[in-house]
Each structure stands twice: as structure tokens, then as C-alpha cells.
Write an enzyme that holds these catalytic residues in place. Structure first.
Site, mmCIF file in Angstrom:
data_model
loop_
_atom_site.group_PDB
_atom_site.id
_atom_site.type_symbol
_atom_site.label_atom_id
_atom_site.label_comp_id
_atom_site.label_asym_id
_atom_site.label_seq_id
_atom_site.Cartn_x
_atom_site.Cartn_y
_atom_site.Cartn_z
ATOM 1 N N ASP A 82 0.371 -1.190 -0.029
ATOM 2 C CA ASP A 82 0.112 0.406 -0.286
ATOM 3 C C ASP A 82 1.087 1.174 0.036
ATOM 4 O OD1 ASP A 82 -2.079 1.690 -0.200
ATOM 5 O OD2 ASP A 82 -2.416 1.134 2.664
ATOM 6 N N HIS A 83 0.651 2.382 -0.430
ATOM 7 C CA HIS A 83 1.070 3.072 -0.492
ATOM 8 C C HIS A 83 2.838 3.315 -1.053
ATOM 9 C CE1 HIS A 83 -1.570 5.672 0.583
ATOM 10 N NE2 HIS A 83 -2.186 4.776 1.673
ATOM 11 N N ASP A 104 1.904 5.033 -4.725
ATOM 12 C CA ASP A 104 0.547 6.432 -4.368
ATOM 13 C C ASP A 104 2.156 7.546 -5.236
ATOM 14 O OD1 ASP A 104 -0.418 8.658 -3.764
ATOM 15 O OD2 ASP A 104 -0.146 7.955 -1.777
ATOM 16 N N GLU A 134 -3.452 5.881 -8.184
ATOM 17 C CA GLU A 134 -4.337 7.226 -7.340
ATOM 18 C C GLU A 134 -4.536 8.375 -7.919
ATOM 19 O OE1 GLU A 134 -3.996 7.008 -2.443
ATOM 20 O OE2 GLU A 134 -4.675 9.703 -2.880
ATOM 21 N N GLY A 182 -6.567 9.428 7.624
ATOM 22 C CA GLY A 182 -6.954 8.685 9.443
ATOM 23 C C GLY A 182 -8.228 9.172 9.558
ATOM 24 N N HIS A 209 -9.692 4.775 0.165
ATOM 25 C CA HIS A 209 -8.841 5.028 1.369
ATOM 26 C C HIS A 209 -9.067 6.446 2.510
ATOM 27 C CE1 HIS A 209 -4.586 3.091 0.053
ATOM 28 N NE2 HIS A 209 -5.836 3.280 -1.231
ATOM 29 N N GLY A 210 -8.737 5.766 3.272
ATOM 30 C CA GLY A 210 -9.660 7.104 4.906
ATOM 31 C C GLY A 210 -11.279 6.709 4.842
ATOM 32 N N GLY A 211 -11.285 4.498 4.575
ATOM 33 C CA GLY A 211 -12.628 4.307 5.295
ATOM 34 C C GLY A 211 -12.857 4.859 6.892
ATOM 35 N N THR A 234 -7.025 2.915 10.739
ATOM 36 C CA THR A 234 -6.786 3.935 11.383
ATOM 37 C C THR A 234 -7.948 3.361 12.113
ATOM 38 O OG1 THR A 234 -6.207 6.299 10.118
ATOM 39 C CG2 THR A 234 -7.334 6.603 12.181
HETATM 40 ZN ZN ZN Z 1 -4.562 5.279 2.634
#
Ligand code: ZN
Length: 392
Positions: A82-83, A104, A134, A182, A209-211, A234
Site C-alpha cells: 500500500d502507498h 501512490d 491514485e 487517518g 482510502h480513508g474509510g 486508522t
Molecule cells: Zn491509504
């Protein structure tokens, strides 16, 4: 061994309007909790390791455990970087067992993003590995890792997205429509009109991303508009930390293992909640039926050497090993000498690849081709090459 092709896995989700969870792992507790949750929900899952987290653990060691867990799982599993920030980190992750890569370059301008993402996609596809790119920028708000995504969010433009997917060749597109990396401050406002336009424009599964912090209704709207993968961390980090804080309040002198006693359970509950909410629970069997099993492939070379080359065989093998190890998609190179004297074949090379596509492409690799023609063939006799695919 249900390690499967991530592309097949995500297309099943895309076509059936649900999303697979990609959970970032930062320790063995996370790994065990996530895989156990997927098993008990009968859900496909993506075991994810994120490059920004590599400061917290030795990812080579963690990936060995991740791969072992994936291979013994009975539900379909993929392993993702990831990333990923560079071509080199993608090459290394594939070597270490990732069969999906997220690159990313979303903080770069449009053309630099395309340049890096295309380079990663081209390499990864030659290894049989699928790629998430992305476009648009998902910024960090607060919570673990948020500081690694500084600055203002930039929503993905549907007009750019189409060109981006066509030019980079990515298999999946991560989009920015209002989530944050986050922890969320309050409830996120998601731009569903934009999401619909993106879904129509690109025609590939979308990724969020960021769910962390979204509610059931929001997830439902995502999955009914092309989102087939949700990257999630997160909230797992938060429930794990909360479990430890609670323990430390209860027993001020608790040992390390006491303090982390409830961590796995806390993460597992949160993962199960996600898998149910996103619609992937209970579908493991149909996903498995749809997916190519991810089987390792081995190229075996056995040979003797001509009398005049016997002294240079060590350096020949060392040089060959060096060249082969650097080829993307090669996971391991073993070189050996027969243990018994007068064996029919004295020398052996076994080159293990991530996937059969990597083996097909490796023959055309300049470095290998030159080595085979100029050095190995010139010095070896009775040379036999055979390709093997691992059994399920
Ligand atoms: Zn992410």
C-alpha cells in the site's frame, strides 16, 4: 492455498456491488486478527502492508508471516503493498511476495503521477501483478499516519481520471471524493455525483482510502457506485490502542503480554463489522471459484560444465545469481552442486518466480539473455531447462 489473483478478486466485488477490505498490518496481532476475522466471516480479504509504516517494523520479516498466513487460509487472500512510493519499492515488494501493488504518486502533478505510475504498472504487469493508481489527493486529518499525508485534499476530476487510467494502464483507481487519511473530524461529506461520474468515466474498479469513520449508508453508496476495495487502518489502530489503554488502567503493573491481551479481539471485531457492512462476508466460496490461484513457478536448469570451465564455475554461478536476482518477478535464485560425486548432472539452478507471467517475460530480459548466450551456454554441457508450476 487460497492466495489468489487480486484482479480476479476485485472484479468479482466490482461486478457484484460490494467491496473487499484491504487492512494495513503493523504487527502479528493485526495479521492474526484480520485473517481470523476473514475466516470466520467466510470473506475474501487483502492483507496490506503500507510503505509509510515501514519505520515501525521490518517488513521483510512481516511479509514472510503474511505470506504464510495467506497460503494456509481457506478464504481467498491477496497481499498488497500500500502507498508504494517508487518503482524500486514495488519491485522489492513483489519479490517479497506481494501480488498487488498500490503506487501512490498522488501528491505529484498530473504528468509526474502518470510517469511513475506507468513505470510501476508496466513492470508489475510483466510479473502478473495488478496495480492500483491514485489520482486526486486524500489528505490526512488526524490519527495515526495522518501526518504522512499533509496539505489540502484535492478531489479527483473525472475528465483527468479517464486519461490517467488509459495512459497508465492501472487495473484499479483510488479516488478522492471526500474521505481523509487517518481519523475523521466529524462526519465526512462524500461527493457521490463525482463518484458516479468517475465510475462511468474509467470503467475499472474504484478504491477508497480513508474509510475509517464512514457509516453504513455511506459505505453502501460507495459500493453501489463502483468501489470494490476499501483500504482501512486508522480505526483498527484506534481500537487496538483503546484495548491497551483499558488494560493498563486496570493493571498499572501489567506485563507487555497482559497489556496487549485484548488487542487481537478488538481488531478482529472491527474487521468482522467491516466485512459484513461492505458485503464481502459469506462470499468466499463464489470468489474462490472465480479466482486464479496464485501459484509459484520455478525454472530449473541442470547441467555439467566442460573441462576447461570447471575452475570458473563458482564465479559463473555467482554472476548468474546476481543477474537473475535483479530481474523483476524473480523471488529467489538457488544455485547448487550435486552432493554425490559422479552424479549425472553436477550443477543446478532453480529460479523461483512470483507468477507464470513473470517466467514468460523473463526469457526476453536482456540481462538473462546475454548471460545465457554468452556465459552459461558457452561453459555448460548437457544443459536441461524445465519449468514447473507449484501445485495448489
Ligand atoms: Zn491509504
Amino acid at each position: 492455498m487460497p492466495l489468489v489473483n487480486m484482479r480476479d478478486m476485485l472484479y468479482h466485488a466490482y461486478e457484484n456491488n460490494y467491496a473487499v477490505g484491504a487492512f494495513d498490518l503493523v504487527s502479528l496481532d493485526f495479521l492474526e486478527a484480520v485473517i481470523d476475522a476473514a475466516e470466520s466471516c467466510r470473506s475474501a480479504v487483502i492483507l496490506s502492508i503500507a510503505e509509510p509504516h515501514f519505520v515501525h517494523y521490518d517488513y521483510e520479516l512481516l511479509l514472510s508471516a503474511v505470506e504464510a498466513a495467506a497460503r494456509r487460509a481457506s478464504v481467498p487472500v491477496a497481499i498488497q503493498l500500500d502507498h508504494g512510493s517508487s518503482l524500486a519499492s514495488a519491485v522489492k515488494a513483489i519479490k517479497l511476495g506481494c501480488n498487488g501493488v498500490m503506487v501512490d504518486a498522488s501528491n505529484e502533478n498530473f504528468s509526474d503521477n502518470i510517469e511513475l505510475t506507468s513505470a510501476v504498472t508496466e513492470m508489475a504487469h510483466r510479473c502478473g501483478v495488478s496495480v492500483v493508481g491514485e489520482l486526486g489527493y486524500v489528505a490526512g486529518a488526524e490519527g495515526e499516519g495522518a501526518e504522512q499525508h499533509p496539505g489540502e485534499a484535492a478531489f479527483t476530476l473525472p475528465s483527468e481520471a479517464k486519461a490517467y487510467v488509459e495512459r497508465t494502464g492501472v487495473d484499479f483507481l483510488a479516488v478522492s471524493i471526500g474521505t481523509v487519511q487517518g481519523r475523521m473530524n466529524g462526519r465526512a461529506k462524500l461527493d457521490y455525483v463525482r463518484l458516479k461520474q468517475l465510475n462511468q468515466a474509467v470503467n475499472v474498479p474504484l478504491v477508497i482510502h480513508g474509510g475509517s469513520g464512514l457509516n453504513e449508508d455511506q459505505f453502501h453508496k460507495l459500493t453501489s457506485n463502483g468501489v470494490a476495495k476499501i483500504d482501512y487502518f486508522t480505526a483498527l489502530s484506534d481500537v487496538a490502542a483503546k484495548a491497551m489503554r483499558k488494560r493498563s488502567k486496570e493493571s498499572a503493573k501489567g506485563s507487555f503480554t497482559d497489556l496487549k491481551k485484548d488487542v487481537k479481539e478488538a481488531i478482529g471485531e472491527e474487521v468482522q463489522r467491516c466485512l459484513r457492512q461492505w458485503g464481502s462476508a459469506g462470499r468466499a466460496a463464489e470468489v474462490l471459484e472465480r479466482c486464479e490461484l496464485w501459484l509459484p513457478v520455478e525454472h530449473l536448469i541442470i547441467h555439467n560444465v566442460s573441462a576447461h570451465s570447471i575452475e570458473s564455475v563458482d564465479s559463473l554461478m555467482a554472476e548468474g545469481k546476481r543477474i537473475l536476482s535483479q530481474i523483476p518477478g524473480v523471488r529467489e535464485v538457488f544455485t547448487g552442486e550435486a552432493m554425490k560425486e559422479n552424479s549425472k548432472y553436477s550443477f543446478c539452478w532453480s529460479v523461483r518466480f512470483t507468477h507464470k507471467v513473470a517466467l514468460e517475460n523473463f526469457r526476453e530480459h536482456e540481462g538473462f539473455d546475454a548471460f545465457l548466450k554468452n556465459q552459461l551456454s558457452a561453459n555448460a554441457s548437457d544443459l536441461i531447462c524445465i519449468d514447473y508450476q507449484g501445485k495448489a
